[in-house]
Motif scaffolding. Sequence first.
Motif, PDB file in Angstrom:
ATOM      1  N   THR A 176       1.010  -1.097   0.071  1.00 12.34           N
ATOM      2  CA  THR A 176       0.099  -0.184  -0.064  1.00 12.34           C
ATOM      3  C   THR A 176       0.802   1.087   0.202  1.00 12.34           C
ATOM      4  OG1 THR A 176      -1.329  -1.377   1.008  1.00 12.34           O
ATOM      5  CG2 THR A 176      -1.558   1.414   1.523  1.00 12.34           C
ATOM      6  N   ILE A 177       0.360   1.918  -1.289  1.00 12.52           N
ATOM      7  CA  ILE A 177       1.686   3.101  -1.033  1.00 12.52           C
ATOM      8  C   ILE A 177       0.539   4.391  -1.293  1.00 12.52           C
ATOM      9  CG2 ILE A 177       2.808   4.196  -2.347  1.00 12.52           C
ATOM     10  CD1 ILE A 177       4.515   1.990  -3.155  1.00 12.52           C
ATOM     11  N   GLU A 178       0.392   5.015  -0.349  1.00 14.69           N
ATOM     12  CA  GLU A 178      -1.129   6.810  -0.061  1.00 14.69           C
ATOM     13  C   GLU A 178       0.159   7.898  -0.417  1.00 14.69           C
ATOM     14  OE1 GLU A 178      -2.778   5.043   3.361  1.00 14.69           O
ATOM     15  OE2 GLU A 178      -1.572   6.565   3.835  1.00 14.69           O
ATOM     16  N   TYR A 179      -0.654   8.621  -1.505  1.00 15.80           N
ATOM     17  CA  TYR A 179      -0.062   9.669  -2.293  1.00 15.80           C
ATOM     18  C   TYR A 179      -0.909  10.785  -1.259  1.00 15.80           C
ATOM     19  CZ  TYR A 179       0.959  14.459  -4.346  1.00 15.80           C
ATOM     20  OH  TYR A 179       1.105  14.940  -5.089  1.00 15.80           O
ATOM     21  N   VAL A 180       0.384  11.381  -0.636  1.00 10.14           N
ATOM     22  CA  VAL A 180       0.307  12.699   0.479  1.00 10.14           C
ATOM     23  C   VAL A 180       0.001  14.022   0.317  1.00 10.14           C
ATOM     24  CG1 VAL A 180       0.733  10.211   2.671  1.00 10.14           C
ATOM     25  CG2 VAL A 180       2.145  12.329   1.817  1.00 10.14           C
ATOM     26  N   GLY A 181       0.966  14.351  -0.626  1.00 13.41           N
ATOM     27  CA  GLY A 181       0.182  15.736  -0.994  1.00 13.41           C
ATOM     28  C   GLY A 181       2.043  16.070  -1.178  1.00 13.41           C
ATOM     29  N   GLU A 182       2.371  17.545  -1.638  1.00 16.80           N
ATOM     30  CA  GLU A 182       3.690  18.133  -1.299  1.00 16.80           C
ATOM     31  C   GLU A 182       3.599  18.749  -0.107  1.00 16.80           C
ATOM     32  OE1 GLU A 182       3.057  21.739  -4.547  1.00 16.80           O
ATOM     33  OE2 GLU A 182       3.771  20.023  -6.480  1.00 16.80           O
ATOM     34  N   GLN A 183       4.851  18.526   0.317  1.00 15.35           N
ATOM     35  CA  GLN A 183       5.378  19.027   1.600  1.00 15.35           C
ATOM     36  C   GLN A 183       6.562  19.820   1.461  1.00 15.35           C
ATOM     37  OE1 GLN A 183       4.173  17.035   4.129  1.00 15.35           O
ATOM     38  NE2 GLN A 183       2.324  16.057   2.482  1.00 15.35           N
ATOM     39  N   GLN A 184       6.090  20.611   2.271  1.00 15.17           N
ATOM     40  CA  GLN A 184       7.401  21.980   2.503  1.00 15.17           C
ATOM     41  C   GLN A 184       8.332  21.551   3.282  1.00 15.17           C
ATOM     42  OE1 GLN A 184       7.081  24.987   0.237  1.00 15.17           O
ATOM     43  NE2 GLN A 184       9.216  24.839   0.708  1.00 15.17           N
ATOM     44  N   LEU A 185       9.691  21.126   2.867  1.00 16.37           N
ATOM     45  CA  LEU A 185      10.496  20.241   2.950  1.00 16.37           C
ATOM     46  C   LEU A 185      11.793  21.436   4.109  1.00 16.37           C
ATOM     47  CD1 LEU A 185      11.600  17.098   1.669  1.00 16.37           C
ATOM     48  CD2 LEU A 185      10.027  17.494   3.546  1.00 16.37           C
ATOM     49  N   LYS A 186      11.747  21.370   5.882  1.00 17.73           N
ATOM     50  CA  LYS A 186      12.945  23.024   6.244  1.00 17.73           C
ATOM     51  C   LYS A 186      14.068  22.530   4.708  1.00 17.73           C
ATOM     52  CE  LYS A 186      15.505  23.445  10.519  1.00 17.73           C
ATOM     53  NZ  LYS A 186      15.892  22.491  11.678  1.00 17.73           N
ATOM     54  N   ASN A 187      14.618  23.785   4.743  1.00 15.76           N
ATOM     55  CA  ASN A 187      15.581  23.790   4.237  1.00 15.76           C
ATOM     56  C   ASN A 187      15.592  23.619   2.673  1.00 15.76           C
ATOM     57  OD1 ASN A 187      16.438  25.405   6.418  1.00 15.76           O
ATOM     58  ND2 ASN A 187      18.035  23.813   7.295  1.00 15.76           N
ATOM     59  N   ILE A 188      14.777  23.308   2.163  1.00 17.10           N
ATOM     60  CA  ILE A 188      14.664  22.453   0.694  1.00 17.10           C
ATOM     61  C   ILE A 188      13.460  23.530   0.389  1.00 17.10           C
ATOM     62  CG2 ILE A 188      13.652  20.806  -1.248  1.00 17.10           C
ATOM     63  CD1 ILE A 188      16.273  20.109   0.627  1.00 17.10           C
ATOM     64  N   SER A 189      13.790  24.442  -0.891  1.00 14.63           N
ATOM     65  CA  SER A 189      13.453  25.605  -1.332  1.00 14.63           C
ATOM     66  C   SER A 189      11.831  25.626  -2.497  1.00 14.63           C
ATOM     67  CB  SER A 189      13.791  26.069  -1.842  1.00 14.63           C
ATOM     68  OG  SER A 189      13.984  25.683  -3.710  1.00 14.63           O
ATOM     69  N   ARG A 190      11.495  24.221  -3.055  1.00 15.97           N
ATOM     70  CA  ARG A 190      10.965  23.569  -3.351  1.00 15.97           C
ATOM     71  C   ARG A 190      10.205  22.505  -2.968  1.00 15.97           C
ATOM     72  NH1 ARG A 190      15.384  20.592  -4.767  1.00 15.97           N
ATOM     73  NH2 ARG A 190      15.225  18.601  -4.676  1.00 15.97           N
ATOM     74  N   PRO A 191       8.338  22.456  -2.667  1.00 14.47           N
ATOM     75  CA  PRO A 191       7.481  21.274  -2.822  1.00 14.47           C
ATOM     76  C   PRO A 191       8.459  19.814  -3.295  1.00 14.47           C
ATOM     77  CG  PRO A 191       6.537  22.829  -4.261  1.00 14.47           C
ATOM     78  CD  PRO A 191       7.651  23.637  -3.720  1.00 14.47           C
ATOM     79  N   ILE A 192       7.971  19.034  -2.435  1.00 12.63           N
ATOM     80  CA  ILE A 192       8.594  17.670  -2.552  1.00 12.63           C
ATOM     81  C   ILE A 192       7.226  16.689  -2.796  1.00 12.63           C
ATOM     82  CG2 ILE A 192       9.801  15.541  -2.260  1.00 12.63           C
ATOM     83  CD1 ILE A 192      11.490  17.808  -2.909  1.00 12.63           C
ATOM     84  N   LYS A 193       7.323  15.961  -3.201  1.00 14.38           N
ATOM     85  CA  LYS A 193       6.010  15.356  -3.659  1.00 14.38           C
ATOM     86  C   LYS A 193       5.918  14.016  -2.817  1.00 14.38           C
ATOM     87  CE  LYS A 193       3.682  16.193  -7.865  1.00 14.38           C
ATOM     88  NZ  LYS A 193       3.348  15.761  -9.349  1.00 14.38           N
ATOM     89  N   ALA A 194       5.293  13.282  -1.834  1.00 14.30           N
ATOM     90  CA  ALA A 194       5.312  12.572  -1.160  1.00 14.30           C
ATOM     91  C   ALA A 194       4.737  11.829  -1.088  1.00 14.30           C
ATOM     92  CB  ALA A 194       5.286  12.819  -0.044  1.00 14.30           C
ATOM     93  N   TYR A 195       5.028  10.460  -1.143  1.00 15.15           N
ATOM     94  CA  TYR A 195       4.203   9.297  -1.070  1.00 15.15           C
ATOM     95  C   TYR A 195       4.791   8.640   0.297  1.00 15.15           C
ATOM     96  CZ  TYR A 195       2.980   9.654  -6.072  1.00 15.15           C
ATOM     97  OH  TYR A 195       2.537  10.931  -6.674  1.00 15.15           O
TER      98      TYR A 195
END
Length: 593
Positions: free
Chosen positions: A148-167
Amino acid sequence: MLQRKLAAILVADVVGYSRLVEQDEGKTLAALSNLQSTLIEPQLTEHAGRIVKLMGDGIIAEFASVVEAVFCAIKIQNAIAAQQNPSDTSGNIVFRIGINIGDVVVEGEDLLGDGVNVAARLEQICPPGDILISGNAYEHIAGKIAATIEYVGEQQLKNISRPIKAYHVPLSGSAFVSPRVSTLSRPAVAVLPFENISGDPEQLYFSDGITADIITELARFTELMVIARISSFALRGRTTDLREIGRLLNAGYVVEGSARRAGNRVRITVQLVETVGGTHLWADRYDRSIEDIFAAQEEIAQSIVAMVAQRVIDNNELTSRRRRPEDMRAYDLFLQGNRLSDDFRAGAQESAEALFKRAAETDPSFARAHTGLAYIYLNRASDGDIGVPRDCDENRIKALRSAETAFALDPSDPRVQCTLGYICLTWRDFKRAEHHLDLAKSMNPNDATILILWAWMQGSLGRPDKGLAGADIAYRLNPLYPSWYNYYKSRLLFLSGRYSEAALLLEQRTFDTPEREPRDMAWRAASYAHLGRIEDAEKCAIAFLKLVGSRWRGDEAASTADYVNWLVDVSYLSQERDVSRLREGLRRAGLPA
């Protein structure tokens, strides 16, 4: 020279390590050592991974395959969960795991860079006992892992300027809760065309070139969102208040200035204005000999970054800057040619070609002269060599040679990487195209031209949704974008099944001059057909056949089926499902697809 490679990275960390050590240091360290020798290391070996770094409370591991990395992570997490003591959870060792695939820098046995950083930041927000996978990694494992792998949206990670899609892989049964990260968006900066105050209108190309190069230097700094040149230049000569310009370009800061050239000396004045209140934050003047112009640009760019982003770039980060021309006369000729390169009026392309050739002859080591020639030849092939087989098309061959020459001269220039990548795409060399366009984007993530071409490459490789996300950033960076952006976006929309939006953009592109856009007419026909608008589709299909027939330079015995095969070939689609989608639309429109 930095050594880089693409790698799948797994970062694992013990939840509550400090608490566990404080509670029972000996037991915790012994348990971790046992897990490492009896579980983690054997699983890494089984899945062809290696430990890059071993910390007291976690590991960083490298894999050649992201599929193997995820399999390994699942087995480790399941095995650890099976060993837990349900009656005393306070002493249980639980891991969080983050996985990413990306470009890394090799430093001895260590790996550094964005590819590692993203995995580490994903691990930090992962629920205990689970796995969090980046969007880049997920694209490689989709359909290959029975979990089971769920898409949980774009995450704003610390010190990473761009949003990162996460599963999320929910092995523990926990739900993923997106953390609230307090971040400030990158400040947006627009550089207006510097005023030419030399007293000679013919020197306009020089002040424009200085402006464009300062934009390029600023765009290297990921702290800033830099508005594209074409949008800034569209406001040339306006006496509009800078606050209004800031609103039009959605830029919080505006840079303006002037350039005066006299002989081999140049004076550049520059000021930085905050557009909300119209406050002048900084101004300076630079007097240089023409040979020092690159040093002046660097100094200006650093000053603006220091003022706007509160951080001056470290000198070590300048290794990706492009090589300076050995002979500044070549740079001058390049600027003149570059000013004409997007002009398709009679004689303009020929003049640009002559200037680029003179620049290359004046300084044979100047890479940008060859990128200019590559696009001149490619434009000539695209517009004039319809139907000519790729291997027999002299202009396409010269375009590739010019791009490869530029790359041999200066691979550190992101526009050189971008040019070679795009030319490779037009040769259907998808592997090389992806390599060079990915490098170009990583070297200059704020260059709208690189981003829109990178976005189309994603579509060509069967990833239109990822391409659309990249295109959105290019449009944001270049709010007054040229019409050719929509050439690529319309195809990305079509490949995503968004036929109505694709048809609308194609209508806009072909409304006034359908005779100039045979490729667009075919894609428009396919879009209408998928929407069930068969009559409109058939009209566009007839227009396509007429246009191609009148400009065909291939086999004189070619049939309408050959016209369609040519269209599919020069659409540069690598995935059969995308080719089938296009052909099905063309077939419904009445073409022999």
